[in-house]
Design a protein around this motif. Structure first.
Motif, PDB file in Angstrom:
ATOM      1  N   UNK A   1       0.851  -1.172   0.000  1.00 22.49           N
ATOM      2  CA  UNK A   1       0.000   0.000   0.000  1.00 22.49           C
ATOM      3  C   UNK A   1       0.898   1.237   0.000  1.00 22.49           C
ATOM      4  N   UNK A   2       0.589   2.170  -0.874  1.00 16.34           N
ATOM      5  CA  UNK A   2       1.391   3.381  -0.933  1.00 16.34           C
ATOM      6  C   UNK A   2       1.051   4.297   0.237  1.00 16.34           C
ATOM      7  N   UNK A   3       1.934   5.249   0.489  1.00 17.80           N
ATOM      8  CA  UNK A   3       1.721   6.188   1.596  1.00 17.80           C
ATOM      9  C   UNK A   3       0.440   6.998   1.386  1.00 17.80           C
ATOM     10  N   UNK A   4       0.182   7.406   0.133  1.00 21.82           N
ATOM     11  CA  UNK A   4      -1.016   8.194  -0.160  1.00 21.82           C
ATOM     12  C   UNK A   4      -2.272   7.364   0.113  1.00 21.82           C
ATOM     13  N   UNK A   6      -2.560   4.839   2.083  1.00 25.49           N
ATOM     14  CA  UNK A   6      -2.634   4.599   3.521  1.00 25.49           C
ATOM     15  C   UNK A   6      -3.222   5.815   4.236  1.00 25.49           C
ATOM     16  N   UNK A   7      -2.815   7.006   3.832  1.00 32.08           N
ATOM     17  CA  UNK A   7      -3.356   8.229   4.432  1.00 32.08           C
ATOM     18  C   UNK A   7      -4.846   8.367   4.148  1.00 32.08           C
ATOM     19  N   UNK A   8      -5.259   8.069   2.911  1.00 31.58           N
ATOM     20  CA  UNK A   8      -6.677   8.125   2.565  1.00 31.58           C
ATOM     21  C   UNK A   8      -7.463   7.132   3.408  1.00 31.58           C
ATOM     22  N   UNK A   9      -6.907   5.938   3.561  1.00 29.95           N
ATOM     23  CA  UNK A   9      -7.586   4.909   4.348  1.00 29.95           C
ATOM     24  C   UNK A   9      -7.737   5.361   5.802  1.00 29.95           C
ATOM     25  N   UNK A  10      -6.689   5.974   6.368  1.00 25.45           N
ATOM     26  CA  UNK A  10      -6.755   6.447   7.746  1.00 25.45           C
ATOM     27  C   UNK A  10      -7.791   7.563   7.895  1.00 25.45           C
ATOM     28  N   UNK A  11      -7.862   8.456   6.915  1.00 23.86           N
ATOM     29  CA  UNK A  11      -8.872   9.515   6.956  1.00 23.86           C
ATOM     30  C   UNK A  11     -10.271   8.906   6.899  1.00 23.86           C
ATOM     31  N   UNK A  12     -10.459   7.919   6.015  1.00 24.94           N
ATOM     32  CA  UNK A  12     -11.753   7.248   5.911  1.00 24.94           C
ATOM     33  C   UNK A  12     -12.100   6.561   7.229  1.00 24.94           C
ATOM     34  N   UNK A  13     -11.112   5.943   7.877  1.00 27.12           N
ATOM     35  CA  UNK A  13     -11.346   5.287   9.167  1.00 27.12           C
ATOM     36  C   UNK A  13     -11.906   6.284  10.179  1.00 27.12           C
ATOM     37  N   UNK A  14     -11.318   7.457  10.250  1.00 24.85           N
ATOM     38  CA  UNK A  14     -11.783   8.474  11.195  1.00 24.85           C
ATOM     39  C   UNK A  14     -13.209   8.922  10.870  1.00 24.85           C
ATOM     40  N   UNK A  15     -13.498   9.140   9.591  1.00 22.48           N
ATOM     41  CA  UNK A  15     -14.843   9.549   9.167  1.00 22.48           C
ATOM     42  C   UNK A  15     -15.845   8.443   9.502  1.00 22.48           C
ATOM     43  N   UNK A  65      -8.162  -1.043  11.900  1.00 22.62           N
ATOM     44  CA  UNK A  65      -7.516  -1.481  10.663  1.00 22.62           C
ATOM     45  C   UNK A  65      -6.054  -1.083  10.571  1.00 22.62           C
ATOM     46  N   UNK A  66      -5.703   0.059  11.126  1.00 27.51           N
ATOM     47  CA  UNK A  66      -4.290   0.459  11.127  1.00 27.51           C
ATOM     48  C   UNK A  66      -3.470  -0.529  11.951  1.00 27.51           C
ATOM     49  N   UNK A  67      -4.014  -0.934  13.081  1.00 28.27           N
ATOM     50  CA  UNK A  67      -3.323  -1.922  13.904  1.00 28.27           C
ATOM     51  C   UNK A  67      -3.196  -3.242  13.144  1.00 28.27           C
ATOM     52  N   UNK A  68      -4.230  -3.653  12.433  1.00 31.90           N
ATOM     53  CA  UNK A  68      -4.196  -4.903  11.671  1.00 31.90           C
ATOM     54  C   UNK A  68      -3.169  -4.855  10.547  1.00 31.90           C
ATOM     55  N   UNK A  69      -2.975  -3.692   9.964  1.00 33.95           N
ATOM     56  CA  UNK A  69      -2.043  -3.557   8.855  1.00 33.95           C
ATOM     57  C   UNK A  69      -0.609  -3.859   9.289  1.00 33.95           C
ATOM     58  N   UNK A  70      -0.240  -3.386  10.471  1.00 30.34           N
ATOM     59  CA  UNK A  70       1.145  -3.552  10.934  1.00 30.34           C
ATOM     60  C   UNK A  70       1.561  -5.015  11.072  1.00 30.34           C
ATOM     61  N   UNK A  71       0.859  -5.844  11.864  1.00 29.83           N
ATOM     62  CA  UNK A  71       1.281  -7.242  11.944  1.00 29.83           C
ATOM     63  C   UNK A  71       1.065  -7.990  10.629  1.00 29.83           C
TER      64      UNK A  71
END
Length: 95
Positions: A1-4, A6-15, A65-71
């Motif tokens: 997953x690219x940084x961009x 990943x950032x979009x996904x994190x923003x969507x998670x918050x929304x 989901x961010x936590x799941x991505x790391x492991x």
């Protein structure tokens, strides 16, 4: 997953969490989130006789989901990922 992405996904998670009123379980570094809502499906009867009916108040459990991505990005197999998830969930879940 690219940084961009990943950032979009994190923003969507918050929304998503805000729109659906999903709250963290526990205070520090929560991997579980939950939402209290009204059950709208068919009735479900459990082996112990308990039943969930349309209109009952239930909790939905969500993983971070961010936590799941790391492991997931460091695991060699799905079995290893599952073991890591179980250990981390048990270690961080409220007692």
């Amino acid at each position: 997953m690219t940084i961009i992405n990943r950032r979009k996904r994190l923003r969507w998670e918050r929304v998503f969490r805000t729109l659906f009123q999903i709250k963290p379980v526990g205070e520090s570094d929560p991997i579980l989130h939950m939402r209290v809502c009204t059950y709208r499906g068919k009735s479900i009867r459990f082996k112990d006789g308990e039943e969930i009916r349309k209109g009952d108040c239930v909790s939905e459990i969500h993983f971070d989901n961010e936590w799941l991505y790391k492991p997931g990005s460091n695991s060699r197999s799905s079995v290893q990922l599952a073991i890591q998830m179980i250990r981390q969930t048990n270690a961080r879940s409220p007692k």
